[in-house]
Enzyme design. Structure first.
Site, short mmCIF file in Angstrom:
data_model
loop_
_atom_site.label_atom_id
_atom_site.label_comp_id
_atom_site.label_asym_id
_atom_site.label_seq_id
_atom_site.Cartn_x
_atom_site.Cartn_y
_atom_site.Cartn_z
N GLY A 1 2.58 2.14 10.70
CA GLY A 1 3.50 3.26 10.51
C GLY A 1 4.23 3.69 11.77
N LYS B 1 0.12 4.28 -0.28
CA LYS B 1 -0.50 5.48 0.30
C LYS B 1 -0.25 6.66 -0.65
CE LYS B 1 0.05 3.30 4.72
NZ LYS B 1 0.11 3.40 6.16
N GLU C 1 -5.07 -5.18 10.72
CA GLU C 1 -4.03 -4.17 10.92
C GLU C 1 -4.32 -3.39 12.21
OE1 GLU C 1 -2.07 -2.93 6.97
OE2 GLU C 1 -3.93 -1.82 7.14
N SER D 1 3.67 -2.18 10.36
CA SER D 1 5.13 -2.15 10.55
C SER D 1 5.83 -3.46 10.18
CB SER D 1 5.46 -1.73 11.98
OG SER D 1 5.01 -0.41 12.22
N HIS E 1 -9.36 1.01 5.12
CA HIS E 1 -8.03 1.16 5.73
C HIS E 1 -8.13 2.08 6.94
CE1 HIS E 1 -3.91 2.52 6.34
NE2 HIS E 1 -3.58 1.35 5.84
N ASN F 1 0.87 -1.18 0.00
CA ASN F 1 0.00 0.00 0.00
C ASN F 1 0.90 1.23 0.00
OD1 ASN F 1 -1.79 2.05 0.54
ND2 ASN F 1 -2.25 1.38 2.65
N GLU G 1 -6.46 4.52 7.90
CA GLU G 1 -6.36 5.97 7.63
C GLU G 1 -7.66 6.51 7.05
OE1 GLU G 1 -2.69 5.55 5.49
OE2 GLU G 1 -1.81 4.94 7.40
P1 PGA Z 1 3.01 0.20 7.59
O1 PGA Z 1 1.54 0.42 6.97
O2 PGA Z 1 3.53 -1.09 6.99
O3 PGA Z 1 3.80 1.40 7.16
O4 PGA Z 1 2.85 0.09 9.06
C1 PGA Z 1 0.66 -0.65 6.81
C2 PGA Z 1 -0.62 -0.17 6.19
O5 PGA Z 1 -1.01 0.98 6.44
O6 PGA Z 1 -1.28 -0.91 5.46
#
Ligand code: PGA
Length: 254
Positions: A174, A12, A168, A213, A96, A10, A98
């Site tokens: 992140g 983003k 997640e 992460s 997601h 992803n 976010e």
């Molecule tokens: P990350 O993000 O691997 O940077 O923690 C995962 C995601 O948002 O799908």
């Protein structure tokens, strides 16, 4: 026989069209023809069609990061399913963290998107996960159950080859803080149980990815966790070395 594991990147809001094409081209040259893993790239909307177009016949999947459930209309700034299909997209990330927490997307909206995407033949990559507060107050299972039941409300059946769930934990996205193997195994077991109670054997066969992460260093131990069918990766999917390493690690486990 086990299903092929899935590694979804992803991106983003990262990478221009040129950067995206060059990145996918490089990964394709290095590993994609040889590995036993389903790799899915989820670039920003602007890079979807250019990547599909530049790569021609490709062994990877292409996913969008969001979609609107209506087919067309006065929805400034939104993208429809037909637009994604005409760009050559196969998958759509829905719900997601976010989208939920930064843009206020509700379970109701997510449910509408899930219905529309399934009807269209695209494959939803449905994200769920608890906040730190949920976990600390012992609500993780209840939160996952509610997200699944509300997100999938009104679906009487599901095709496990046409649906993916990503667990997640919000606090792991992140942040550099990964959930422990034990936390992941417990959550994946819960999720599988909830899906099985809704859709019986088909529910139990839906692939469940872990995200939060994941990186080149922890991929090996995380892919061995019971019930993990692959990863949804943000930060580590943006760099050739780390993404290649994770894909190879996951494929080696298959
Ligand atoms: P990350 O993000 O691997 O940077 O923690 C995962 C995601 O948002 O799908």
């Amino acid at each position: 026989m086990k299903n092929m594991p899935i590694v979804a990147g992803n991106w983003k809001m990262h990478k221009t069209i040129e950067e995206g094409i060059s990145f996918v081209g490089e990964i394709q040259n290095r590993i994609l023809d040889t590995v036993e893993a389903k790799v899915i790239f989820c670039p920003p909307f602007t890079a979807l069609y250019p990547i599909v177009d530049a790569m021609g016949q490709h062994p990877f999947g292409v996913g969008a990061q969001n979609v609107h459930h209506e087919s067309h209309g006065a929805f400034t700034g939104e993208i429809s399913i037909d637009m994604l299909k005409s760009a050559g997209v196969d998958y759509v990330i829905i719900g997601h963290s976010e989208r939920r927490h930064v843009f206020g997307e509700t379970d109701g909206w997510i449910n509408k998107k899930i219905h529309a995407v399934i009807e269209s033949g695209l494959i939803p990559l449905f994200c769920i996960g608890e906040t730190l507060e949920d976990r600390q107050s012992g609500q993780t299972s209840a939160v996952l159950k509610a997200q699944i039941e509300l997100g999938l409300s009104g679906l009487s059946e599901i095709n496990p080859d046409q649906f993916i769930v990503a667990y997640e934990p919000v606090w792991a996205i992140g942040t550099g803080e990964t959930a422990s193997v034990e936390q992941i195994e417990t959550a994946h077991k819960d999720v599988k149980g909830i899906l099985a109670s809704l859709f019986e054997a088909n529910g139990a066969h839906i692939p469940i990815l872990y995200g939060g992460s994941v990186n080149a260093d922890n991929a090996k131990s995380l892919i061995q966790a019971e019930g993990v069918d692959g990863f949804l990766i943000g930060g580590a999917s943006l760099k050739i070395e780390s993404f290649c390493h994770i894909i190879e690690t996951v494929a080696a486990h298959y």
